[in-house]
Design a protein around this motif. Structure first.
Motif, PDB file in Angstrom:
ATOM      1  N   GLY A 118       0.810  -1.214   0.000  1.00 41.53           N
ATOM      2  CA  GLY A 118       0.000   0.000   0.000  1.00 41.53           C
ATOM      3  C   GLY A 118       0.844   1.266   0.000  1.00 41.53           C
ATOM      4  O   GLY A 118       0.644   2.152  -0.837  1.00 41.53           O
ATOM      5  N   PRO A 119       1.812   1.386   0.926  1.00 45.63           N
ATOM      6  CA  PRO A 119       2.680   2.565   0.903  1.00 45.63           C
ATOM      7  C   PRO A 119       3.455   2.708  -0.406  1.00 45.63           C
ATOM      8  O   PRO A 119       3.689   3.827  -0.872  1.00 45.63           O
ATOM      9  N   GLU A 122       1.088   4.175  -2.927  1.00 44.86           N
ATOM     10  CA  GLU A 122       0.863   5.594  -2.628  1.00 44.86           C
ATOM     11  C   GLU A 122       2.056   6.442  -3.064  1.00 44.86           C
ATOM     12  O   GLU A 122       1.883   7.514  -3.661  1.00 44.86           O
ATOM     13  N   ARG A 123       3.267   5.961  -2.791  1.00 44.69           N
ATOM     14  CA  ARG A 123       4.474   6.713  -3.166  1.00 44.69           C
ATOM     15  C   ARG A 123       4.611   6.816  -4.679  1.00 44.69           C
ATOM     16  O   ARG A 123       4.948   7.875  -5.219  1.00 44.69           O
ATOM     17  N   GLY A 125       2.192   6.688  -6.852  1.00 43.80           N
ATOM     18  CA  GLY A 125       1.166   7.630  -7.301  1.00 43.80           C
ATOM     19  C   GLY A 125       1.586   9.076  -7.085  1.00 43.80           C
ATOM     20  O   GLY A 125       1.376   9.928  -7.949  1.00 43.80           O
ATOM     21  N   ASP A 126       2.213   9.345  -5.935  1.00 41.80           N
ATOM     22  CA  ASP A 126       2.694  10.710  -5.657  1.00 41.80           C
ATOM     23  C   ASP A 126       3.769  11.121  -6.659  1.00 41.80           C
ATOM     24  O   ASP A 126       3.776  12.267  -7.149  1.00 41.80           O
ATOM     25  N   HIS A 175      -9.421   4.656  -9.666  1.00 40.75           N
ATOM     26  CA  HIS A 175      -8.407   4.159  -8.741  1.00 40.75           C
ATOM     27  C   HIS A 175      -9.025   3.059  -7.872  1.00 40.75           C
ATOM     28  O   HIS A 175      -9.846   3.338  -7.000  1.00 40.75           O
ATOM     29  N   GLY A 178      -6.687   0.163  -4.122  1.00 37.72           N
ATOM     30  CA  GLY A 178      -6.966   0.211  -2.694  1.00 37.72           C
ATOM     31  C   GLY A 178      -8.116  -0.680  -2.283  1.00 37.72           C
ATOM     32  O   GLY A 178      -8.202  -1.119  -1.126  1.00 37.72           O
ATOM     33  N   ALA A 222     -12.146   8.838  -4.710  1.00 37.15           N
ATOM     34  CA  ALA A 222     -10.974   9.687  -4.488  1.00 37.15           C
ATOM     35  C   ALA A 222     -11.300  11.145  -4.756  1.00 37.15           C
ATOM     36  O   ALA A 222     -10.878  12.042  -4.029  1.00 37.15           O
TER      37      ALA A 222
END
Length: 293
Positions: A118-119, A122-123, A125-126, A175, A178, A222
């Motif tokens: 998950g992290p 997220e990273r 995606g950022d 998205h 998740g 989102a």
């Protein structure tokens, strides 16, 4: 050493993430003593009549019941997440697959998602939003991680007698990775998770609810729809859920809270224990309504 053929080892690694050996720069597999022990456990389960998928789940979830820590004091989950991101940055498909497979040996599936995969998602995606990686790199990571999460979700499903949750994204929401993580959490709570995927309109939810009679419907958003259409869309989802409990999560859920709560829905909090309490409370109220009728 294990009596398991190389072809079977490759199949187990590819399909179930067991074993997850390290690799040399030339991509040769390096099996540790821990890998051999996992292979022997997997072999014994399968020889005893257990399905390979279930055997893999048992091996993975018993391999590391407590968070692993590197010898340098770092968190193994955080390290795995960093290596996955680095492989995506290198645009290294084989390296990415290897790092994701290696992460699967760290512990229970839901912990693997929440602390490693998950992290990493997220990273990545950022980094894409910041323009630091390309669409191709982001798509590669999403494809590899998405396939892995779907695989973990299949392994984590409880028995047929378990409660059922229906998971889907809002009508204009793309998205969905998740959702697999949410599904893993629900599986840990004893729910069978059915994922419908992205861009699921209220009509599709209504049909699924009619056919599957889920205990709860979990939706993710989102980017909330604009105010002129938000109430209409929430009303449509509330009607589609019928007498099933329903909850909305994601970055856009808070903006929709007034509309959701007016129609009897829940807005997921950020704390896992609080979300579970919300879900169980909603299901208890649902049972009481049924008993009263």
């Amino acid at each position: 050493m294990s009596g398991v053929s190389s072809a079977t080892l490759r199949a187990w690694e590819r399909r179930y993430g067991v074993p997850s050996p390290a690799r040399t720069a030339s991509a040769y597999r390096l099996y540790s003593e821990e890998d051999v022990a996992l292979i022997k456990k997997m072999r014994d389960y399968v020889n005893g009549g257990m399905a390979a998928a279930e055997a893999a789940r048992m091996v993975i979830e018993t391999a590391a019941p407590h968070p692993l820590v590197h010898t340098n004091g770092g968190d193994a989950f955080a390290g795995a997440s960093e290596r996955i991101v680095e492989a995506a940055l290198r645009f290294d498909p084989d390296g990415l697959e290897a790092e994701v497979n290696r992460a699967l040996s760290l512990g229970p599936s839901v912990t693997i998602f929440e602390r490693a995969l998950g992290p990493a998602l997220e990273r990545i995606g950022d980094l894409w939003h910041e323009g630091k990686i390309t669409v191709a790199q982001e798509h590669l990571a999403s494809q590899v991680l998405g396939a892995t999460l779907l695989h973990l979700l299949r392994l984590a499903q409880p028995g047929e007698s378990g409660r059922r949750v229906l998971l889907a994204a809002f009508a204009e929401e793309d998205h969905v990775l998740g959702l697999f993580g949410i599904g893993l959490r629900f599986c840990a709570w004893g729910f069978r998770s059915v994922v419908l995927g992205p861009r699921t309109p209220p009509a599709a939810i209504a049909r699924a609810v009619e056919s599957l009679s889920p205990d709860i419907v979990a939706l993710t958003v989102a980017i909330p729809p604009p105010p002129p259409t938000a109430r209409e869309l929430i009303d449509a989802y509330a009607d589609a859920c019928r007498d099933s409990a329903w909850i909305v999560g994601g970055a856009g859920a808070e903006a929709l809270r007034p509309f959701i709560e007016t129609r009897g829905g829940l807005v997921a909090s950020g704390d896992v224990s609080e979300v579970r309490a919300q879900v169980e409370s909603a299901l208890l109220s649902r049972r009481r309504r049924k008993d009263a009728s």
